[in-house]
Design a protein around this motif. Structure first.
Motif, PDB file in Angstrom:
ATOM      1  N   ASN A  28       5.501  -5.881   6.178  1.00  0.00           N
ATOM      2  CA  ASN A  28       6.282  -6.731   6.807  1.00  0.00           C
ATOM      3  C   ASN A  28       6.637  -6.549   8.226  1.00  0.00           C
ATOM      4  O   ASN A  28       6.472  -5.286   8.526  1.00  0.00           O
ATOM      5  CB  ASN A  28       7.588  -7.256   6.133  1.00  0.00           C
ATOM      6  N   SER A  30       9.271  -6.014  11.123  1.00  0.00           N
ATOM      7  CA  SER A  30      10.607  -6.069  11.281  1.00  0.00           C
ATOM      8  C   SER A  30      11.226  -5.511  12.974  1.00  0.00           C
ATOM      9  O   SER A  30      10.254  -5.042  13.573  1.00  0.00           O
ATOM     10  CB  SER A  30      11.105  -5.014  10.222  1.00  0.00           C
ATOM     11  N   LYS A  31      12.241  -5.381  13.104  1.00  0.00           N
ATOM     12  CA  LYS A  31      12.800  -4.792  14.196  1.00  0.00           C
ATOM     13  C   LYS A  31      12.657  -3.442  14.478  1.00  0.00           C
ATOM     14  O   LYS A  31      12.350  -2.700  15.513  1.00  0.00           O
ATOM     15  CB  LYS A  31      14.327  -5.153  14.249  1.00  0.00           C
ATOM     16  N   ASN A  32      12.120  -2.655  13.396  1.00  0.00           N
ATOM     17  CA  ASN A  32      11.957  -1.265  13.247  1.00  0.00           C
ATOM     18  C   ASN A  32      10.290  -1.090  13.381  1.00  0.00           C
ATOM     19  O   ASN A  32       9.949   0.208  12.995  1.00  0.00           O
ATOM     20  CB  ASN A  32      12.400  -0.544  12.019  1.00  0.00           C
ATOM     21  N   HIS A  37       6.496  -1.919   2.047  1.00  0.00           N
ATOM     22  CA  HIS A  37       7.551  -1.505   0.829  1.00  0.00           C
ATOM     23  C   HIS A  37       6.697  -1.456  -0.492  1.00  0.00           C
ATOM     24  O   HIS A  37       5.957  -2.321  -0.828  1.00  0.00           O
ATOM     25  CB  HIS A  37       8.520  -2.718   0.834  1.00  0.00           C
ATOM     26  N   HIS A  43      14.291  -2.569  -1.023  1.00  0.00           N
ATOM     27  CA  HIS A  43      14.381  -3.820  -0.399  1.00  0.00           C
ATOM     28  C   HIS A  43      13.189  -4.695  -0.974  1.00  0.00           C
ATOM     29  O   HIS A  43      13.130  -5.770  -0.441  1.00  0.00           O
ATOM     30  CB  HIS A  43      14.267  -3.724   1.246  1.00  0.00           C
ATOM     31  N   THR A  47      11.798  -8.809   0.016  1.00  0.00           N
ATOM     32  CA  THR A  47      10.888  -8.874   1.237  1.00  0.00           C
ATOM     33  C   THR A  47       9.804 -10.020   0.923  1.00  0.00           C
ATOM     34  O   THR A  47       9.492  -9.998  -0.039  1.00  0.00           O
ATOM     35  CB  THR A  47      10.283  -7.570   1.303  1.00  0.00           C
ATOM     36  N   GLU A  55       2.009 -10.592   8.769  1.00  0.00           N
ATOM     37  CA  GLU A  55       2.613  -9.850   7.613  1.00  0.00           C
ATOM     38  C   GLU A  55       1.311  -9.674   6.670  1.00  0.00           C
ATOM     39  O   GLU A  55       0.721 -10.799   6.465  1.00  0.00           O
ATOM     40  CB  GLU A  55       3.929 -10.113   6.972  1.00  0.00           C
ATOM     41  N   TRP A  69       0.795   1.299   9.279  1.00  0.00           N
ATOM     42  CA  TRP A  69       2.056   0.855   8.937  1.00  0.00           C
ATOM     43  C   TRP A  69       2.741   1.919   8.413  1.00  0.00           C
ATOM     44  O   TRP A  69       2.324   3.041   7.944  1.00  0.00           O
ATOM     45  CB  TRP A  69       1.985  -0.246   8.043  1.00  0.00           C
ATOM     46  N   ALA A  72       8.784   2.046   4.376  1.00  0.00           N
ATOM     47  CA  ALA A  72      10.480   1.547   4.733  1.00  0.00           C
ATOM     48  C   ALA A  72      11.022   2.712   4.209  1.00  0.00           C
ATOM     49  O   ALA A  72      10.713   3.593   3.204  1.00  0.00           O
ATOM     50  CB  ALA A  72      10.628   0.448   4.131  1.00  0.00           C
TER      51      ALA A  72
END
Length: 74
Positions: A28, A30-32, A37, A43, A47, A55, A69, A72
């Protein structure tokens, strides 16, 4: 007399099992950055994957890493 016809098989080009049922790693945005995952991660259950946003699902951790990728943190 009743005549039965055999069932017609679907062409092999048609995918009958959704991708998320074949692969369990969730990739996914994200802001990071782009994160994946693994089942059992904190999480993972929360998710949600939105393929329209880019995604996606991965079948292996190596596949996710090769696509750029990262895992997480939790």
């Amino acid at each position: 007399m009743l005549t039965l016809t055999p069932p017609v098989e679907a062409p092999s080009s048609i995918v009958t099992v959704p991708e998320h049922q074949q692969c369990s790693i969730k990739g996914n945005l994200s802001k990071n950055g782009v994160l994946y995952h693994m089942p059992g991660d904190e999480h993972y259950p929360d998710t949600r994957i939105d393929t329209s946003r880019g995604e996606r699902w991965f079948c292996t951790e190596a596949e996710a890493q090769a696509a750029g990728w990262r895992r997480a943190m939790r």
